[in-house]
Design a protein around this motif. Structure first.
Motif, PDB file in Angstrom:
ATOM      1  N   THR A  46       0.873  -1.115   0.052  1.00  0.00           N
ATOM      2  CA  THR A  46      -0.126  -0.092  -0.062  1.00  0.00           C
ATOM      3  C   THR A  46       0.879   1.241  -0.124  1.00  0.00           C
ATOM      4  N   ALA A  47       1.833   1.264   1.024  1.00  0.00           N
ATOM      5  CA  ALA A  47       2.821   2.417   1.010  1.00  0.00           C
ATOM      6  C   ALA A  47       3.583   2.730  -0.432  1.00  0.00           C
ATOM      7  N   LYS A  48       4.075   1.566  -0.985  1.00  0.00           N
ATOM      8  CA  LYS A  48       4.682   1.705  -2.344  1.00  0.00           C
ATOM      9  C   LYS A  48       3.560   2.287  -3.357  1.00  0.00           C
ATOM     10  N   GLY A  49       2.713   1.465  -3.465  1.00  0.00           N
ATOM     11  CA  GLY A  49       1.673   1.847  -4.255  1.00  0.00           C
ATOM     12  C   GLY A  49       1.187   3.342  -4.264  1.00  0.00           C
ATOM     13  N   LEU A  50       0.773   3.918  -3.025  1.00  0.00           N
ATOM     14  CA  LEU A  50       0.644   5.204  -2.781  1.00  0.00           C
ATOM     15  C   LEU A  50       1.629   6.224  -3.276  1.00  0.00           C
ATOM     16  N   ALA A  51       2.804   5.836  -2.725  1.00  0.00           N
ATOM     17  CA  ALA A  51       4.135   6.753  -3.072  1.00  0.00           C
ATOM     18  C   ALA A  51       3.989   6.749  -4.686  1.00  0.00           C
ATOM     19  N   ALA A  52       3.954   5.643  -5.279  1.00  0.00           N
ATOM     20  CA  ALA A  52       3.735   5.721  -7.166  1.00  0.00           C
ATOM     21  C   ALA A  52       2.867   6.427  -7.399  1.00  0.00           C
ATOM     22  N   LEU A  53       1.788   6.528  -6.830  1.00  0.00           N
ATOM     23  CA  LEU A  53       0.241   7.338  -7.164  1.00  0.00           C
ATOM     24  C   LEU A  53       0.973   8.730  -7.146  1.00  0.00           C
ATOM     25  N   ARG A  54       1.297   8.968  -5.936  1.00  0.00           N
ATOM     26  CA  ARG A  54       1.546  10.451  -5.636  1.00  0.00           C
ATOM     27  C   ARG A  54       2.803  10.899  -6.760  1.00  0.00           C
ATOM     28  N   ARG A  55       3.688  10.107  -7.133  1.00  0.00           N
ATOM     29  CA  ARG A  55       4.674  10.464  -7.988  1.00  0.00           C
ATOM     30  C   ARG A  55       4.188  10.542  -9.332  1.00  0.00           C
ATOM     31  N   ALA A  56       3.313   9.952  -9.554  1.00  0.00           N
ATOM     32  CA  ALA A  56       2.484  10.047 -11.209  1.00  0.00           C
ATOM     33  C   ALA A  56       1.398  11.088 -11.117  1.00  0.00           C
ATOM     34  N   LEU A  57       0.866  11.414 -10.020  1.00  0.00           N
ATOM     35  CA  LEU A  57      -0.066  12.635 -10.052  1.00  0.00           C
ATOM     36  C   LEU A  57       0.492  13.745  -9.150  1.00  0.00           C
ATOM     37  N   PRO A  58       1.630  14.667  -9.703  1.00  0.00           N
ATOM     38  CA  PRO A  58       2.145  15.660  -8.713  1.00  0.00           C
ATOM     39  C   PRO A  58       1.121  16.669  -8.878  1.00  0.00           C
ATOM     40  N   ASP A  59       0.153  16.986  -9.578  1.00  0.00           N
ATOM     41  CA  ASP A  59      -0.569  18.044  -9.450  1.00  0.00           C
ATOM     42  C   ASP A  59      -1.607  18.053  -8.460  1.00  0.00           C
ATOM     43  N   VAL A  60      -1.877  16.990  -7.673  1.00  0.00           N
ATOM     44  CA  VAL A  60      -2.516  16.615  -6.540  1.00  0.00           C
ATOM     45  C   VAL A  60      -1.700  16.966  -5.169  1.00  0.00           C
ATOM     46  N   ASP A  61      -2.214  18.179  -4.585  1.00  0.00           N
ATOM     47  CA  ASP A  61      -1.190  18.748  -3.501  1.00  0.00           C
ATOM     48  C   ASP A  61      -2.305  18.354  -2.269  1.00  0.00           C
ATOM     49  N   ALA A  62      -1.718  17.561  -1.220  1.00  0.00           N
ATOM     50  CA  ALA A  62      -2.531  17.497   0.108  1.00  0.00           C
ATOM     51  C   ALA A  62      -2.770  18.564   0.770  1.00  0.00           C
ATOM     52  N   ASP A  63      -2.307  19.673   0.641  1.00  0.00           N
ATOM     53  CA  ASP A  63      -2.740  20.832   1.215  1.00  0.00           C
ATOM     54  C   ASP A  63      -4.122  21.405   0.653  1.00  0.00           C
ATOM     55  N   ASP A  64      -4.144  21.211  -0.704  1.00  0.00           N
ATOM     56  CA  ASP A  64      -5.218  21.738  -1.619  1.00  0.00           C
ATOM     57  C   ASP A  64      -6.492  20.906  -1.075  1.00  0.00           C
ATOM     58  N   THR A  65      -6.344  19.639  -0.770  1.00  0.00           N
ATOM     59  CA  THR A  65      -7.644  18.888  -0.571  1.00  0.00           C
ATOM     60  C   THR A  65      -8.098  19.106   0.945  1.00  0.00           C
ATOM     61  N   THR A  66      -6.773  19.429   1.750  1.00  0.00           N
ATOM     62  CA  THR A  66      -7.168  19.663   3.172  1.00  0.00           C
ATOM     63  C   THR A  66      -8.191  21.068   3.224  1.00  0.00           C
ATOM     64  N   SER A  67      -7.498  22.152   2.661  1.00  0.00           N
ATOM     65  CA  SER A  67      -8.084  23.279   2.588  1.00  0.00           C
ATOM     66  C   SER A  67      -9.480  23.306   1.864  1.00  0.00           C
ATOM     67  N   THR A  68      -9.772  22.423   0.778  1.00  0.00           N
ATOM     68  CA  THR A  68     -11.069  22.177   0.324  1.00  0.00           C
ATOM     69  C   THR A  68     -11.938  21.685   1.194  1.00  0.00           C
ATOM     70  N   ARG A  69     -11.685  20.806   1.963  1.00  0.00           N
ATOM     71  CA  ARG A  69     -12.511  20.140   2.807  1.00  0.00           C
ATOM     72  C   ARG A  69     -13.085  21.111   4.151  1.00  0.00           C
ATOM     73  N   THR A  70     -11.783  21.900   4.535  1.00  0.00           N
ATOM     74  CA  THR A  70     -12.559  22.838   5.552  1.00  0.00           C
ATOM     75  C   THR A  70     -13.360  23.923   5.114  1.00  0.00           C
ATOM     76  N   ARG A  71     -13.336  24.211   3.904  1.00  0.00           N
ATOM     77  CA  ARG A  71     -14.205  25.220   3.437  1.00  0.00           C
ATOM     78  C   ARG A  71     -15.593  24.866   3.253  1.00  0.00           C
TER      79      ARG A  71
END
Length: 174
Positions: free
Chosen positions: A148-173
């Motif tokens: 799971t960790a390796k797969g998620l790391a690979a997905l994060r590398r393949a999808l660099p446009d997705v920023d964790a801070d953006d998803t968090t801020s969207t949820r709080t709004r």
């Protein structure tokens, strides 16, 4: 379900076929191959229907059969030599940003090794626990966690446009 085994199997397939097809598509990333994969898994399930229908969790038994059929197929020499398509079909995308994101995620999933793809699909699509995923794949919980960790790391590398801070801020709004 019906008392007759063939009727019970038919009813089960009618009920669960869409879910099995969606999981198969996530695993192999090709609708036609997903249909073939589901068909192979259902043949195996039918030949073991007495045991399967007596299982405490019939859906888990069917899902395990499907995933193991996929992984077994990926181990064969044919699967390593033959590439059915050389790129992801563009007709799935549209100008809608959500559709474009879905295509990007599918591409990233397709780039994962089969076992990591299976772990990600089971953990996040089928919503299985680490232990349930390990039982389905026939491996230890530690292997599930590392894959799971390796797969998620690979997905994060393949999808660099997705920023964790953006998803968090969207949820709080919201």
């Amino acid at each position: 379900m019906s008392d007759r085994p063939d009727e019970a199997f038919r009813e089960y397939v009618e009920e669960r076929l869409p879910a099995l097809q969606r999981l198969a598509y996530l695993l192999c990333q090709d609708r036609h191959h997903a249909d073939d994969l589901v068909q192979d898994a259902l043949v195996k399930l039918y030949t073991r229907w007495d045991r399967a229908s007596a299982a405490s969790h019939l859906h888990a038994y069917a899902r395990t059969t499907l995933v193991r059929t996929f992984l077994s197929e990926r181990r064969t020499n044919w699967a390593r030599r033959v590439v059915l398509v050389d790129r992801f079909p563009e007709d799935l995308g549209s100008s809608d940003p959500d559709a474009a994101s879905a295509v990007a995620v599918r591409r990233a999933l397709a780039g994962l090794p089969p076992r990591q793809r299976a772990v990600i699909a089971l953990r996040y699509y089928s919503d299985l626990s680490v232990e349930e995923t390990g039982e389905t794949l026939g491996c230890s919980p530690g292997t599930v966690k590392s894959q799971t960790a390796k797969g998620l790391a690979a997905l994060r590398r393949a999808l660099p446009d997705v920023d964790a801070d953006d998803t968090t801020s969207t949820r709080t709004r919201s």
